[in-house]
Motif scaffolding. Structure first.
Motif, PDB file in Angstrom:
ATOM      1  N   ARG A  25       0.860  -1.190   0.000  1.00 49.60           N
ATOM      2  CA  ARG A  25       0.000   0.000   0.000  1.00 49.60           C
ATOM      3  C   ARG A  25       0.893   1.236   0.000  1.00 49.60           C
ATOM      4  NH1 ARG A  25      -5.158  -0.140   2.478  1.00 49.60           N
ATOM      5  NH2 ARG A  25      -6.222   1.850   2.228  1.00 49.60           N
ATOM      6  N   LEU A  27       2.193   4.717   1.164  1.00 42.63           N
ATOM      7  CA  LEU A  27       2.242   5.411   2.456  1.00 42.63           C
ATOM      8  C   LEU A  27       2.664   6.855   2.206  1.00 42.63           C
ATOM      9  CD1 LEU A  27       2.479   5.490   5.633  1.00 42.63           C
ATOM     10  CD2 LEU A  27       4.848   4.732   5.316  1.00 42.63           C
ATOM     11  N   ALA A  28       1.857   7.792   2.697  1.00 42.99           N
ATOM     12  CA  ALA A  28       2.248   9.215   2.603  1.00 42.99           C
ATOM     13  C   ALA A  28       2.612   9.663   4.023  1.00 42.99           C
ATOM     14  CB  ALA A  28       1.128  10.026   1.983  1.00 42.99           C
ATOM     15  N   GLY A  29       1.760  10.474   4.671  1.00 45.60           N
ATOM     16  CA  GLY A  29       2.062  10.884   6.043  1.00 45.60           C
ATOM     17  C   GLY A  29       1.781   9.786   7.059  1.00 45.60           C
ATOM     18  N   LEU A  33      -3.333   5.891   7.828  1.00 44.12           N
ATOM     19  CA  LEU A  33      -2.941   4.490   7.639  1.00 44.12           C
ATOM     20  C   LEU A  33      -2.575   3.826   8.971  1.00 44.12           C
ATOM     21  CD1 LEU A  33      -2.960   2.973   4.988  1.00 44.12           C
ATOM     22  CD2 LEU A  33      -0.595   3.590   4.643  1.00 44.12           C
ATOM     23  N   LEU A  47       6.066   7.211  -0.068  1.00 40.75           N
ATOM     24  CA  LEU A  47       6.163   8.224  -1.127  1.00 40.75           C
ATOM     25  C   LEU A  47       7.056   9.395  -0.737  1.00 40.75           C
ATOM     26  CD1 LEU A  47       2.345   8.488  -2.000  1.00 40.75           C
ATOM     27  CD2 LEU A  47       4.110   7.356  -3.357  1.00 40.75           C
ATOM     28  N   ALA A  67       1.556  15.929  -4.140  1.00 41.11           N
ATOM     29  CA  ALA A  67       0.750  15.022  -3.306  1.00 41.11           C
ATOM     30  C   ALA A  67       1.369  14.874  -1.929  1.00 41.11           C
ATOM     31  CB  ALA A  67       0.627  13.669  -3.992  1.00 41.11           C
ATOM     32  N   LEU A  92      -9.083  21.413   9.779  1.00 40.38           N
ATOM     33  CA  LEU A  92      -8.797  20.015  10.099  1.00 40.38           C
ATOM     34  C   LEU A  92      -8.630  19.792  11.606  1.00 40.38           C
ATOM     35  CD1 LEU A  92      -6.412  19.340   7.137  1.00 40.38           C
ATOM     36  CD2 LEU A  92      -8.434  18.003   7.627  1.00 40.38           C
ATOM     37  N   ALA A 101       2.721  16.000   9.233  1.00 41.64           N
ATOM     38  CA  ALA A 101       2.857  14.714   8.537  1.00 41.64           C
ATOM     39  C   ALA A 101       1.773  14.509   7.481  1.00 41.64           C
ATOM     40  CB  ALA A 101       2.805  13.574   9.555  1.00 41.64           C
ATOM     41  N   GLY A 105      -2.110  14.763  -0.784  1.00 40.90           N
ATOM     42  CA  GLY A 105      -2.506  13.563  -1.521  1.00 40.90           C
ATOM     43  C   GLY A 105      -3.254  12.580  -0.638  1.00 40.90           C
ATOM     44  N   GLY A 106      -2.775  12.402   0.596  1.00 38.33           N
ATOM     45  CA  GLY A 106      -3.450  11.491   1.517  1.00 38.33           C
ATOM     46  C   GLY A 106      -4.850  11.976   1.837  1.00 38.33           C
ATOM     47  N   CYS A 109      -7.019  11.329  -1.266  1.00 37.29           N
ATOM     48  CA  CYS A 109      -7.247   9.902  -1.531  1.00 37.29           C
ATOM     49  C   CYS A 109      -8.127   9.267  -0.465  1.00 37.29           C
ATOM     50  CB  CYS A 109      -5.930   9.157  -1.653  1.00 37.29           C
ATOM     51  SG  CYS A 109      -5.027   9.630  -3.134  1.00 37.29           S
ATOM     52  N   VAL A 160      -1.428   9.538  -7.160  1.00 38.98           N
ATOM     53  CA  VAL A 160      -1.638  10.984  -7.264  1.00 38.98           C
ATOM     54  C   VAL A 160      -0.279  11.669  -7.157  1.00 38.98           C
ATOM     55  CG1 VAL A 160      -2.633  13.024  -6.169  1.00 38.98           C
ATOM     56  CG2 VAL A 160      -3.983  10.933  -6.378  1.00 38.98           C
ATOM     57  N   ARG A 186     -15.126  17.354  14.509  1.00 35.89           N
ATOM     58  CA  ARG A 186     -14.811  17.239  13.086  1.00 35.89           C
ATOM     59  C   ARG A 186     -15.795  18.095  12.274  1.00 35.89           C
ATOM     60  NH1 ARG A 186     -13.877  11.561  10.013  1.00 35.89           N
ATOM     61  NH2 ARG A 186     -12.062  11.594  11.346  1.00 35.89           N
TER      62      ARG A 186
HETATM   63  C1  LIG Z   1      -5.949  13.837  14.916  1.00 36.10           C
HETATM   64  C2  LIG Z   1      -6.418  13.590  13.503  1.00 36.10           C
HETATM   65  C3  LIG Z   1      -7.371  14.440  12.955  1.00 36.10           C
HETATM   66  C4  LIG Z   1      -7.829  14.227  11.648  1.00 36.10           C
HETATM   67  N1  LIG Z   1      -8.757  15.095  11.158  1.00 36.10           N
HETATM   68  C5  LIG Z   1      -9.183  14.933   9.891  1.00 36.10           C
HETATM   69  C6  LIG Z   1     -10.154  15.834   9.358  1.00 36.10           C
HETATM   70  O1  LIG Z   1     -10.625  16.731  10.029  1.00 36.10           O
HETATM   71  N2  LIG Z   1     -10.549  15.642   8.068  1.00 36.10           N
HETATM   72  C7  LIG Z   1     -10.025  14.634   7.293  1.00 36.10           C
HETATM   73  O2  LIG Z   1     -10.376  14.522   6.115  1.00 36.10           O
HETATM   74  N3  LIG Z   1      -9.135  13.758   7.795  1.00 36.10           N
HETATM   75  C8  LIG Z   1      -8.708  13.883   9.059  1.00 36.10           C
HETATM   76  N4  LIG Z   1      -7.806  12.981   9.564  1.00 36.10           N
HETATM   77  C9  LIG Z   1      -7.423  11.815   8.721  1.00 36.10           C
HETATM   78  C10 LIG Z   1      -6.078  11.947   7.973  1.00 36.10           C
HETATM   79  O3  LIG Z   1      -5.064  12.213   8.888  1.00 36.10           O
HETATM   80  C11 LIG Z   1      -6.044  13.042   6.924  1.00 36.10           C
HETATM   81  O4  LIG Z   1      -7.066  12.871   5.973  1.00 36.10           O
HETATM   82  C12 LIG Z   1      -4.677  13.141   6.225  1.00 36.10           C
HETATM   83  O5  LIG Z   1      -4.672  14.248   5.354  1.00 36.10           O
HETATM   84  C13 LIG Z   1      -4.287  11.885   5.463  1.00 36.10           C
HETATM   85  O6  LIG Z   1      -3.018  12.135   4.866  1.00 36.10           O
HETATM   86  P1  LIG Z   1      -1.764  11.170   5.076  1.00 36.10           P
HETATM   87  O7  LIG Z   1      -0.674  11.760   4.261  1.00 36.10           O
HETATM   88  O8  LIG Z   1      -1.450  10.955   6.506  1.00 36.10           O
HETATM   89  O9  LIG Z   1      -2.322   9.842   4.414  1.00 36.10           O
HETATM   90  P2  LIG Z   1      -1.936   8.306   4.699  1.00 36.10           P
HETATM   91  O10 LIG Z   1      -2.502   7.881   6.015  1.00 36.10           O
HETATM   92  O11 LIG Z   1      -0.492   8.068   4.474  1.00 36.10           O
HETATM   93  O12 LIG Z   1      -2.743   7.636   3.482  1.00 36.10           O
HETATM   94  C14 LIG Z   1      -4.150   7.717   3.396  1.00 36.10           C
HETATM   95  C15 LIG Z   1      -4.603   6.889   2.184  1.00 36.10           C
HETATM   96  O13 LIG Z   1      -4.280   7.562   0.965  1.00 36.10           O
HETATM   97  C16 LIG Z   1      -3.458   6.733   0.136  1.00 36.10           C
HETATM   98  N5  LIG Z   1      -2.520   7.661  -0.505  1.00 36.10           N
HETATM   99  C17 LIG Z   1      -1.779   8.599   0.125  1.00 36.10           C
HETATM  100  N6  LIG Z   1      -1.103   9.334  -0.779  1.00 36.10           N
HETATM  101  C18 LIG Z   1      -1.417   8.840  -2.006  1.00 36.10           C
HETATM  102  C19 LIG Z   1      -1.037   9.203  -3.338  1.00 36.10           C
HETATM  103  N7  LIG Z   1      -0.193  10.212  -3.604  1.00 36.10           N
HETATM  104  N8  LIG Z   1      -1.577   8.498  -4.379  1.00 36.10           N
HETATM  105  C20 LIG Z   1      -2.455   7.480  -4.149  1.00 36.10           C
HETATM  106  N9  LIG Z   1      -2.836   7.097  -2.897  1.00 36.10           N
HETATM  107  C21 LIG Z   1      -2.326   7.776  -1.843  1.00 36.10           C
HETATM  108  C22 LIG Z   1      -2.818   5.732   1.088  1.00 36.10           C
HETATM  109  O14 LIG Z   1      -2.454   4.542   0.412  1.00 36.10           O
HETATM  110  C23 LIG Z   1      -3.948   5.523   2.083  1.00 36.10           C
HETATM  111  O15 LIG Z   1      -4.890   4.616   1.572  1.00 36.10           O
HETATM  112  C24 LIG Z   1      -7.326  13.156  10.863  1.00 36.10           C
HETATM  113  C25 LIG Z   1      -6.363  12.308  11.426  1.00 36.10           C
HETATM  114  C26 LIG Z   1      -5.907  12.517  12.729  1.00 36.10           C
HETATM  115  C27 LIG Z   1      -4.875  11.559  13.274  1.00 36.10           C
END
Ligand SMILES: Cc1cc2nc3c(=O)[nH]c(=O)nc-3n(C[C@H](O)[C@H](O)[C@H](O)COP(=O)(O)OP(=O)(O)OC[C@H]3O[C@@H](n4cnc5c(N)ncnc54)[C@H](O)[C@@H]3O)c2cc1C
Length: 269
Positions: A25, A27-29, A33, A47, A67, A92, A101, A105-106, A109, A160, A186
């Motif tokens: 899978r 992994l972005a931030g 996940l 990524l 992304a 957020l 983190a 893109g995360g 997605c 992405v 939220r």
């Molecule tokens: C305290 C807290 C508060 C939060 N509040 C919110 C909120 O208010 N609103 C909200 O929407 N979310 C929220 N989240 C959820 C999440 O943290 C966010 O949506 C965040 O932006 C996800 O990004 P990430 O880089 O951590 O993604 P990851 O956890 O790394 O990945 C998320 C998914 O996207 C896929 N992915 C990531 N990048 C790509 C790419 N470039 N191409 C294809 N697939 C990709 C991964 O495979 C995975 O399935 C919160 C999380 C926490 C811990």
């Protein structure tokens, strides 16, 4: 949380290394996940080692957000009008550790209705740049990329790469309103308005399963704004989850849209 089923972690170094093996899978931030069990995931492809610049100016004066650009970095990008980026990041309600983190893109997605990077990029008419497994690239508007909660227009093997924001929207006046059931809850409804010379473009998120855009003639009376928002939200279906009932979200969205329009009308020439 520990992902107990994960046996491998590798850094993507170039496009070729983005091809996923069974069980792998992207992994972005990792803020989502690693937040819940992922029994189907046995390997992670990181990524963040690809070295993409968090943002880049586009030749037409637009802005590209990678992304892998984090929510914290989004706020440092060279916005002609920086308020909207800051407001969306604040929407957020993440801790500074998560903001550092979580990536654009995360957020796209994951496609949660409360996805504030979705609100930001959809309201500025952003286009998602997608790398296809054959080495090509395709583009799709953010409003079409996000199809519903955790449902996006992404085929197996696609990644992405970025979101491109056009120059024509970047400097337009905007206004944002959001609400949630509790002071630090939220997002349950979020409305971004963008003032164009002859029109007002409203983007609804949080209260609907996917971003909904409503375009109104400039100077539309409040009643017309509320009616147009009610019709567009009803067509998409008002979202229901523990963060708000659909009828409450519908009422809040109408109120927020009216406030956004009033704020943008005040500053109109
Ligand atoms: C305290 C807290 C508060 C939060 N509040 C919110 C909120 O208010 N609103 C909200 O929407 N979310 C929220 N989240 C959820 C999440 O943290 C966010 O949506 C965040 O932006 C996800 O990004 P990430 O880089 O951590 O993604 P990851 O956890 O790394 O990945 C998320 C998914 O996207 C896929 N992915 C990531 N990048 C790509 C790419 N470039 N191409 C294809 N697939 C990709 C991964 O495979 C995975 O399935 C919160 C999380 C926490 C811990």
């Amino acid at each position: 949380m520990d992902l107990a089923w994960v046996e491998s972690h590798r850094f993507a170094s170039d496009r070729g290394s983005l091809a996923l093996r069974p069980g792998e899978r992207l992994l972005a931030g990792g803020t989502w996940l690693f937040s819940e069990p992922q029994p189907a995931v046995t390997g992670l492809v990181d990524l963040t080692a690809l070295g993409w610049a968090p943002w880049e100016p586009l030749p037409d004066g637009g802005l590209r957000l990678a992304a892998t650009c984090t929510v914290a970095q989004v706020q440092q990008a060279p916005w002609p009008a920086p308020a909207l980026a800051r407001q969306c990041a604040d929407a957020l309600l993440m801790s500074f550790k998560v903001q550092a983190a979580a990536t654009v893109g995360g957020n796209l997605c994951l496609a949660l209705p409360a996805g504030a990077m979705i609100a930001l990029t959809a309201s500025l008419a952003g286009e998602v740049v997608i790398w296809t497994p054959d080495g090509g690239e395709r583009r799709t508007p953010v409003t079409e990329f996000v199809r519903g909660p955790e449902l996006v227009d992404l085929l197996p093997g696609e990644v992405v790469r970025a979101v491109d924001l056009p120059a024509r929207t970047l400097a337009r006046p905007t206004a944002l309103r959001r609400t949630s059931l509790t002071p630090h809850g939220r997002t349950a409804a979020l409305v971004v308005g963008r003032r164009e010379p002859d029109a007002l473009v409203l983007t609804l998120t949080g209260s609907v399963p996917r971003p909904v855009v409503v375009t109104l003639p400039a100077g539309s009376p409040e009643q017309a704004v509320r009616a147009a928002v009610a019709a567009a939200g009803a067509e998409a279906g008002w979202y229901a989850d523990p963060h708000g009932a659909p009828d409450w979200r519908a009422a809040q969205t109408g109120r927020l849209a009216a406030e956004v329009c009033a704020e943008l009308a005040e500053g109109a020439p």
